[in-house]
Design a protein around this motif. Structure first.
Motif, PDB file in Angstrom:
ATOM      1  N   TRP A   1       0.829  -1.184   0.000  1.00 25.60           N
ATOM      2  CA  TRP A   1       0.000   0.000   0.000  1.00 25.60           C
ATOM      3  C   TRP A   1       0.876   1.251   0.000  1.00 25.60           C
ATOM      4  CZ3 TRP A   1       0.744  -3.040   4.235  1.00 25.60           C
ATOM      5  CH2 TRP A   1       1.202  -2.441   5.401  1.00 25.60           C
ATOM      6  N   ILE A   2       0.242   2.362  -0.310  1.00 20.40           N
ATOM      7  CA  ILE A   2       0.916   3.651  -0.293  1.00 20.40           C
ATOM      8  C   ILE A   2       0.274   4.510   0.782  1.00 20.40           C
ATOM      9  CG2 ILE A   2       1.631   3.597  -2.709  1.00 20.40           C
ATOM     10  CD1 ILE A   2      -0.772   5.400  -3.357  1.00 20.40           C
ATOM     11  N   GLU A   3       1.074   5.398   1.327  1.00 19.50           N
ATOM     12  CA  GLU A   3       0.568   6.348   2.315  1.00 19.50           C
ATOM     13  C   GLU A   3       1.088   7.739   1.989  1.00 19.50           C
ATOM     14  OE1 GLU A   3       0.413   3.464   6.254  1.00 19.50           O
ATOM     15  OE2 GLU A   3       1.836   5.117   6.230  1.00 19.50           O
ATOM     16  N   LEU A   4       0.291   8.735   2.309  1.00 16.51           N
ATOM     17  CA  LEU A   4       0.733  10.117   2.325  1.00 16.51           C
ATOM     18  C   LEU A   4       0.794  10.493   3.795  1.00 16.51           C
ATOM     19  CD1 LEU A   4      -1.421  11.736  -0.513  1.00 16.51           C
ATOM     20  CD2 LEU A   4       0.844  10.702  -0.664  1.00 16.51           C
ATOM     21  N   ARG A   5       1.902  11.125   4.197  1.00 16.27           N
ATOM     22  CA  ARG A   5       2.091  11.459   5.605  1.00 16.27           C
ATOM     23  C   ARG A   5       2.391  12.937   5.794  1.00 16.27           C
ATOM     24  NH1 ARG A   5       6.064   6.527   7.470  1.00 16.27           N
ATOM     25  NH2 ARG A   5       4.548   4.838   7.196  1.00 16.27           N
ATOM     26  N   ARG A   6       1.990  13.430   6.968  1.00 17.03           N
ATOM     27  CA  ARG A   6       2.329  14.796   7.359  1.00 17.03           C
ATOM     28  C   ARG A   6       3.769  14.813   7.878  1.00 17.03           C
ATOM     29  NH1 ARG A   6      -2.676  16.024  11.268  1.00 17.03           N
ATOM     30  NH2 ARG A   6      -1.071  15.260  12.669  1.00 17.03           N
ATOM     31  N   SER A   7       4.285  15.982   8.176  1.00 16.25           N
ATOM     32  CA  SER A   7       5.661  16.100   8.673  1.00 16.25           C
ATOM     33  C   SER A   7       5.848  15.424  10.030  1.00 16.25           C
ATOM     34  CB  SER A   7       6.081  17.568   8.758  1.00 16.25           C
ATOM     35  OG  SER A   7       5.231  18.263   9.636  1.00 16.25           O
ATOM     36  N   ASP A   8       4.765  15.287  10.823  1.00 18.08           N
ATOM     37  CA  ASP A   8       4.873  14.620  12.122  1.00 18.08           C
ATOM     38  C   ASP A   8       4.755  13.094  12.008  1.00 18.08           C
ATOM     39  OD1 ASP A   8       2.167  14.222  11.618  1.00 18.08           O
ATOM     40  OD2 ASP A   8       1.461  15.353  13.356  1.00 18.08           O
ATOM     41  N   GLY A   9       4.635  12.565  10.767  1.00 19.30           N
ATOM     42  CA  GLY A   9       4.560  11.123  10.548  1.00 19.30           C
ATOM     43  C   GLY A   9       3.152  10.562  10.522  1.00 19.30           C
ATOM     44  N   LYS A  10       2.149  11.369  10.835  1.00 20.37           N
ATOM     45  CA  LYS A  10       0.761  10.885  10.827  1.00 20.37           C
ATOM     46  C   LYS A  10       0.306  10.609   9.394  1.00 20.37           C
ATOM     47  CE  LYS A  10      -3.946  12.093  12.289  1.00 20.37           C
ATOM     48  NZ  LYS A  10      -4.501  10.928  11.761  1.00 20.37           N
ATOM     49  N   THR A  11      -0.293   9.443   9.190  1.00 22.03           N
ATOM     50  CA  THR A  11      -0.811   9.066   7.877  1.00 22.03           C
ATOM     51  C   THR A  11      -2.119   9.808   7.618  1.00 22.03           C
ATOM     52  OG1 THR A  11       0.184   6.889   8.038  1.00 22.03           O
ATOM     53  CG2 THR A  11      -1.609   7.128   6.463  1.00 22.03           C
ATOM     54  N   VAL A  12      -2.190  10.496   6.462  1.00 19.28           N
ATOM     55  CA  VAL A  12      -3.402  11.244   6.116  1.00 19.28           C
ATOM     56  C   VAL A  12      -4.124  10.637   4.913  1.00 19.28           C
ATOM     57  CG1 VAL A  12      -2.686  13.416   7.150  1.00 19.28           C
ATOM     58  CG2 VAL A  12      -2.026  12.912   4.794  1.00 19.28           C
ATOM     59  N   TYR A  13      -3.481   9.684   4.254  1.00 23.36           N
ATOM     60  CA  TYR A  13      -4.103   8.991   3.117  1.00 23.36           C
ATOM     61  C   TYR A  13      -3.431   7.632   2.993  1.00 23.36           C
ATOM     62  CZ  TYR A  13      -5.381   7.780  -1.691  1.00 23.36           C
ATOM     63  OH  TYR A  13      -5.860   7.140  -2.812  1.00 23.36           O
ATOM     64  N   GLN A  14      -4.228   6.626   2.648  1.00 20.32           N
ATOM     65  CA  GLN A  14      -3.706   5.268   2.509  1.00 20.32           C
ATOM     66  C   GLN A  14      -4.480   4.554   1.409  1.00 20.32           C
ATOM     67  OE1 GLN A  14      -4.485   2.284   5.710  1.00 20.32           O
ATOM     68  NE2 GLN A  14      -2.350   2.708   6.211  1.00 20.32           N
ATOM     69  N   GLN A  15      -3.762   3.863   0.521  1.00 16.59           N
ATOM     70  CA  GLN A  15      -4.415   3.163  -0.595  1.00 16.59           C
ATOM     71  C   GLN A  15      -3.726   1.827  -0.830  1.00 16.59           C
ATOM     72  OE1 GLN A  15      -7.163   4.077  -2.637  1.00 16.59           O
ATOM     73  NE2 GLN A  15      -6.905   1.966  -3.229  1.00 16.59           N
ATOM     74  N   LEU A  16      -4.483   0.742  -0.760  1.00 14.14           N
ATOM     75  CA  LEU A  16      -3.979  -0.585  -1.077  1.00 14.14           C
ATOM     76  C   LEU A  16      -3.780  -0.675  -2.587  1.00 14.14           C
ATOM     77  CD1 LEU A  16      -3.454  -3.279   0.412  1.00 14.14           C
ATOM     78  CD2 LEU A  16      -5.771  -3.947  -0.174  1.00 14.14           C
ATOM     79  N   ILE A  17      -2.652  -1.257  -3.038  1.00 15.72           N
ATOM     80  CA  ILE A  17      -2.378  -1.360  -4.472  1.00 15.72           C
ATOM     81  C   ILE A  17      -1.905  -2.763  -4.817  1.00 15.72           C
ATOM     82  CG2 ILE A  17      -1.830   1.083  -4.766  1.00 15.72           C
ATOM     83  CD1 ILE A  17       1.144   0.318  -4.778  1.00 15.72           C
TER      84      ILE A  17
END
Length: 101
Positions: free
Chosen positions: A19-35
């Motif tokens: 999967w892919i993740e988009l993260r903020r600068s503090d490491g918190k995941t704000v988007y996640q997509q299984l691929i």
């Protein structure tokens, strides 16, 4: 082209796969997509057998280009690719991490 954004509705970190993740600068995941796993060296091929028309064959290692479309998410500062094996207690492994800036 802008990919549509939707709030995360499922945490993929506890299931096997890629999967892919988009993260903020503090490491918190704000988007996640299984691929689908583009790194898998096995491909589905026609077998020529009517009873089992498809089979899996291991390919020769080759260079691959992977293109992923992700939404523009406010606050996202990095793009991460993760993989978790099928073993029950395996932890996700970070394969790649790319900052946006």
């Amino acid at each position: 082209m802008i990919s549509p954004y939707r709030e995360m509705s499922h945490d993929h970190t506890q299931q096997p796969g890629l999967w892919i993740e988009l993260r903020r600068s503090d490491g918190k995941t704000v988007y996640q997509q299984l691929i689908h796993d583009p790194l898998d060296e096995n491909v589905e091929v026609h077998s020529g057998n009517e009873d089992e028309p498809f089979s899996w064959k291991k390919t020769v290692s080759m260079e691959k280009i992977i293109v992923l479309l992700v939404p523009e998410v406010p606050g996202a500062e990095s793009f991460v690719v993760l993989k978790r094996g099928s073993e029950e207690k395996s932890a996700p492994v970070e394969i790649a991490h790319f900052p946006f800036k």
